[in-house]
Design an enzyme around this catalytic site. Structure first.
Site, short mmCIF file in Angstrom:
data_model
loop_
_atom_site.label_atom_id
_atom_site.label_comp_id
_atom_site.label_asym_id
_atom_site.label_seq_id
_atom_site.Cartn_x
_atom_site.Cartn_y
_atom_site.Cartn_z
N GLU A 286 24.59 12.08 89.25
CA GLU A 286 24.09 12.50 87.93
C GLU A 286 24.58 13.90 87.55
OE1 GLU A 286 20.01 11.57 87.03
OE2 GLU A 286 19.90 13.18 85.54
N LYS B 20 10.43 12.00 88.23
CA LYS B 20 11.80 11.50 88.41
C LYS B 20 12.77 12.69 88.45
CE LYS B 20 15.98 9.83 87.00
NZ LYS B 20 17.16 10.60 86.60
N ASP C 203 16.50 8.82 104.57
CA ASP C 203 16.15 7.58 103.87
C ASP C 203 15.55 7.92 102.50
OD1 ASP C 203 14.97 5.23 102.98
OD2 ASP C 203 14.30 4.62 104.97
N HIS D 56 23.75 18.60 78.92
CA HIS D 56 24.39 17.38 79.38
C HIS D 56 25.74 17.16 78.70
CE1 HIS D 56 21.95 15.05 82.09
NE2 HIS D 56 20.86 15.36 81.43
C1 MEV Z 1 16.70 13.29 83.85
O1 MEV Z 1 17.40 12.74 84.94
C2 MEV Z 1 15.45 14.00 84.33
C3 MEV Z 1 14.50 14.49 83.23
O2 MEV Z 1 14.16 13.41 82.37
C4 MEV Z 1 13.29 15.06 83.90
C5 MEV Z 1 12.17 15.43 82.96
O3 MEV Z 1 12.05 14.83 81.87
O4 MEV Z 1 11.36 16.29 83.35
C6 MEV Z 1 15.18 15.53 82.37
#
Ligand code: MEV
Length: 426
Positions: free
Chosen positions: A82, A260, A276, A374
């Site tokens: 990513e 995430k 893992d 990004h």
């Molecule tokens: C993207 O990989 C992760 C985010 O969505 C985390 C977040 O929203 O806090 C940017």
């Protein structure tokens, strides 16, 4: 001691970055060639790791800078596909560096093995009989792993629960095993299988499942850091960051994305070190729900100086011995990059990366939004896909970002124009 506070690392070429790291960490030629892919990963090793191996799937390995953890500067190896993750972690770590960096601790290195027993006539009495036999149970388990016990680890205790399911009752015995510097799944599963016949004798029941639990709540990694409000962009942004955290704390739809983002950093280091990723991810998400509602794995507050104070706590079942941590040559190198000598240090460092990653995401979301950062990386990927070479990429990226038009067809256009000698044309 290597100094991790490096400015402009991202501006260097791959070779310059590698030379820098090689010098700082005293890598030899062989290690350098391994990172560069000049010494190919042996297909025989791949084939001994998984079944039906037919090839390799390369994932970029980056190094996050600016991490000071428990007073020691560390470079952080991150394996991820990513864009923005490595840069974001390094940026956030910079805002913590001047405030002393990250401080970490681990609650222990105890994993749980679960043994499920069915068809017991008197489960509560069976529970009592199991507790009476605790010493014998631990003895059987520890006989299976003299190496672990010689290192001060091994089975140390048991916990027993009765589960009243809809159609039956079952007894569930937890073996608590101190796995020291190993992740421990093999040790725990071996012990659970070895002790099962004895459990059947004591309970007069039938053992079915014998397996580790990935909810490693006796192996919690904690990290904390203070991030300079000034470096984050001021008080208003800091307040927005705390509101972003509160959003996640009270809304599971937001919390899962927030977590995430934390796992973007955590899984990248877990993967780089040959651990893992699924075990750590499952444990993290389960732990986020232990209160009965899925919440943020981090907490964010404004301290007495107006700076942002962040902390994280989550299960961290990672090791530095056994499995891919030793058999995978790049995982071994990743541990060398981290300069790690214990699973405890590794767990704490990974938690620190999770905290930094979370801050970076919230900072971007609370200020300019996530897309701006990004865009350049995305444009870079697209330019590579469009066939631009190393010397052309920067020019294409700059133009696309300037035009705020980062779509593949536009990048393809720009690539063709630059290759034909037409510059800046739209
Ligand atoms: C993207 O990989 C992760 C985010 O969505 C985390 C977040 O929203 O806090 C940017």
């Amino acid at each position: 001691m290597a100094i991790s506070r490096v400015s402009g690392f991202f501006k260097l070429s791959v070779e310059e970055r590698l030379n820098f790291i090689t010098n700082e960490l005293k890598f030899n030629e062989e290690e350098k060639n391994l990172l560069l892919g000049l010494t190919p990963f042996p297909i025989k090793t791949a084939s001994s790791m998984i079944e039906n191996a037919v090839g390799l799937m390369p994932i970029p390995l980056g190094i996050a800078t600016n991490f000071k953890i428990n007073g020691k500067d560390r470079f952080i190896p991150m394996a991820t596909e990513e864009p923005s993750v490595v840069a974001a972690a390094s940026n956030a770590a910079k805002a913590a560096y001047e405030k002393g960096g990250f401080f970490t601790s681990l609650s222990g290195s105890i994993m749980r093995g679960q043994i499920q027993v069915l068809d017991i006539a008197d489960p509560y009495a069976a529970m009592a009989r199991i507790y009476e036999k605790k010493d014998k149970i631990l003895e059987i388990c520890n006989a299976k792993d003299p190496t672990l016990t010689s290192l001060g680890g091994g089975a140390i205790d048991i916990e027993v629960n009765v589960i009243k399911a809809t159609n039956q009752s079952m007894l569930v015995i937890h073996l608590l095993v101190d796995t020291r510097d190993a992740m421990g799944a093999n040790a725990v599963n071996t012990m659970a299988e070895a002790v099962a016949p004895f459990i059947e004798t004591v309970t007069s029941g039938r053992v079915v499942l014998r397996i580790i639990s990935n909810l490693a709540d006796r192996r919690l990694a904690r990290a904390r850091a203070v991030f300079s409000a000034e470096q984050l962009g001021g008080t208003a942004i800091v307040k927005n960051i705390v509101s972003a955290f509160e959003f996640a704390e009270y809304d599971p739809y937001r919390a899962v994305t927030h977590n995430k983002g934390i796992m973007n950093g955590i899984s990248a280091v877990v993967l780089a070190t040959g651990n893992d990723t699924r075990a750590v991810e499952a444990g993290a998400h389960a732990y986020a729900s232990v209160s009965g509602r899925y919440r943020s794995l981090t907490k964010w507050e404004i301290n007495q100086d107006g700076d942002l104070s962040g902390s994280i706590e989550l299960p961290m079942a990672v090791g530095i011995v056994g499995g891919a941590t030793k058999s995978h040559p790049i995982a071994r190198l990743a541990l060398k990059v981290l300069d790690i000598n214990s699973a405890e240090d590794l767990a704490g460092s990974i938690a620190a990366v999770g905290l930094a990653q979370n801050l970076a995401a919230m900072r971007a979301l609370a200020a300019e939004g996530i897309q701006k950062g990004h865009m350049a990386l995305h444009a870079r990927n697209l330019a590579m896909m469009a066939g631009a070479n190393e010397n052309e990429i920067d020019q294409i990226v700059q133009q696309a970002v300037k035009e705020k038009d980062v779509r593949y067809d536009r990048i393809l256009d720009l690539t063709k124009q630059i290759q034909m000698g037409v510059v800046n044309g739209k």
